[in-house]
Design an enzyme around this catalytic site. Sequence first.
Site, PDB file in Angstrom:
ATOM      1  N   SER A 212     -21.713  47.447  -5.111  1.00  0.00           N
ATOM      2  CA  SER A 212     -22.345  46.257  -4.563  1.00  0.00           C
ATOM      3  C   SER A 212     -23.114  46.573  -3.278  1.00  0.00           C
ATOM      4  O   SER A 212     -24.051  47.362  -3.308  1.00  0.00           O
ATOM      5  CB  SER A 212     -21.295  45.168  -4.352  1.00  0.00           C
ATOM      6  OG  SER A 212     -21.906  43.920  -4.207  1.00  0.00           O
ATOM      7  N   ASP A 425     -22.587  41.681 -15.525  1.00  0.00           N
ATOM      8  CA  ASP A 425     -22.710  41.327 -14.114  1.00  0.00           C
ATOM      9  C   ASP A 425     -23.964  40.504 -13.876  1.00  0.00           C
ATOM     10  O   ASP A 425     -25.058  40.908 -14.277  1.00  0.00           O
ATOM     11  CB  ASP A 425     -22.753  42.610 -13.281  1.00  0.00           C
ATOM     12  CG  ASP A 425     -22.812  42.336 -11.787  1.00  0.00           C
ATOM     13  OD1 ASP A 425     -22.616  41.178 -11.378  1.00  0.00           O
ATOM     14  OD2 ASP A 425     -23.051  43.299 -11.032  1.00  0.00           O
ATOM     15  N   HIS A 506     -19.057  43.256 -12.554  1.00  0.00           N
ATOM     16  CA  HIS A 506     -19.527  43.848 -11.301  1.00  0.00           C
ATOM     17  C   HIS A 506     -18.658  45.017 -10.857  1.00  0.00           C
ATOM     18  O   HIS A 506     -19.167  46.043 -10.398  1.00  0.00           O
ATOM     19  CB  HIS A 506     -19.529  42.752 -10.228  1.00  0.00           C
ATOM     20  CG  HIS A 506     -20.168  43.128  -8.939  1.00  0.00           C
ATOM     21  ND1 HIS A 506     -21.509  43.364  -8.805  1.00  0.00           N
ATOM     22  CD2 HIS A 506     -19.642  43.288  -7.697  1.00  0.00           C
ATOM     23  CE1 HIS A 506     -21.800  43.632  -7.542  1.00  0.00           C
ATOM     24  NE2 HIS A 506     -20.671  43.611  -6.849  1.00  0.00           N
TER      25      HIS A 506
END
Length: 603
Positions: A212, A425, A506
């Site tokens: 991320s 995601d 994710h």
Amino acid sequence: MRWQTFTSGLLLTTATVAEARRSFQHVGKKERSMPHDDGSALAHFLATRQVPEPKFANENTTKFSVNGTGIPDVDFDVGESYAGYLPITDNATDTNELFFWFFPSSTVNNTEKEILLWLNGGPGCSSFEGLLQENGPFVWQYGTLKPVPNPWAWNRLTNVVWVEQPVGTGFSRGEVTARGEEDVAAQFLGFWKNFMETFSLQGYKVYIAGESYAGAYCPYIASAMLDQNDTTYYDMSGMIIYDPVLGDDVVQESTTTVPFVDYHKNLMTFNDSFSEYIHGLHDSCGFADYNAKYLTYPPPGPQPPSYSQGVSDECGSLWGVILDEALSINPCFDVYQVATTCPILWDVLGFPGSIGYLPEGGEVYFDREDVKLAIHADVTHKWEECASGDVFVNGRDTSDPSTWKVLPHVIDSTKNVIIGHGTLDMILLPNGTLLSIQNTTWGGQLGFQSPPVEPFFVPFHTLSTADEIYAETDETALGSIAGAGVMGTAHTERGLTFVSIDLSGHMVPQYAPSAAFRHLEFLLGHVDSLSSVKPFSIEPNYPQPAADTLGNGTGPSTFDTGASGSTADTVSAATDKPSSAASVVSSFVALGGVAAAAMLLNL
């Protein structure tokens, strides 16, 4: 997980695996006889597991030593580990300190002089989320009763340290002074030198991994290490970044959201009028044309700089509008994993997916006093999975996207960088990542020159067959079951590998732990590609299929810009080789990409 099988008879059918997960009695069918799991598999694993003698115990590390049998709620020995605070300068009295938890390799005969650093994102989200629910030696997943041993722990392959950074994240403490990634990297390098000296790691190869917002953290830190030209402390040797923040917000966000919705139309069942509205915007905002022009191999040229500044508010907010509509249909919709439905599972960290939920009586694990005492954390410090305060001055990171300079520097210097993305995601979408790659210059060229079509293969293993899980094995039971087979698409050029991971959201090591384990093996040089059929190093004799049976990679199967009335060029994933480059040139455009929404914190 979706289970893939071969006709060799080595593996179970999909239906057989389903039996292990849910009784058929609900639909009036009887199950085949299966041994009762009385915990013998787990007991055998714990009884036969070899816990190495301490490797890093000395007078400098004693105060950081964690009792492997004294971690609250963990009812097994996690082995040697060390946790605590170290300053971000060479001044031992510096009050600006980062918190770490270091787990040496648990493999008895592992003598490799290497260490991997794991970082979560945010900015301001704790790397202990990664430790507890992704790739640490014990895991406590959403909705489960207690922690269990993790057979996919990354410290089974190498030495790993999880660090809470920058200052203001997790247990780390001090004055927030960072204004950008350059400051974050400088502070981290000060901590890192102290860490390397404390544990006598001078000369060790250094690998960095994260997810991320670590798409900014990791490249900047890795690049700063390379700039030191000091292999005693900073021998940067490779990097993995999952579902990363990389470039322009709108390019990683609204530009690719409609094709993502189209690909996952069975998960986002919008009515005709709303679908017509978002497709109209996708066309009128120029997003369809943008995808068709720039998500090509090789790319036609650089993408427009500061693209988001020329996009209207209505166009720029398309991602948020789609999220709102998705939540109205499915109130438990999770942008981190779009296949999620109600009910919300409780999370011991208090934040499952994108909706915070801690039931009455539940406690945030790392904010418990007994946990803090066990790992030498400040008992007066309130721990949060993602910081409620700013970790940058004025709450703004002033640095350029990592793709402009530092990421190419790391790729060119190490020839060993992996960018992975889960296809489920939506907080950061896959095609936003691919567009960012196609706008990055490394190795003297812009973007990938050929489309990603090669299979990403995860070796079959003990925890990919239900029969072996119920038998006594050297691994844990159903709590750590994980997939195998062709689980996505991988592609490597000039030292950069892109890999999409099917059925992952994710947090790739959480949703697809066996896939992430394979990525780490590739990073460390245990296999020569992500299409290799070589068994896992922890199960070197487990049978695998022949390489020529794999076919192409799996995942998105059509080229579709998402424009109303557009046509799709079908791409076969069943053939051994693509029929032509043209037919697969944009096989991933059916997905999309995102930068962090202000109302959501990236993990």
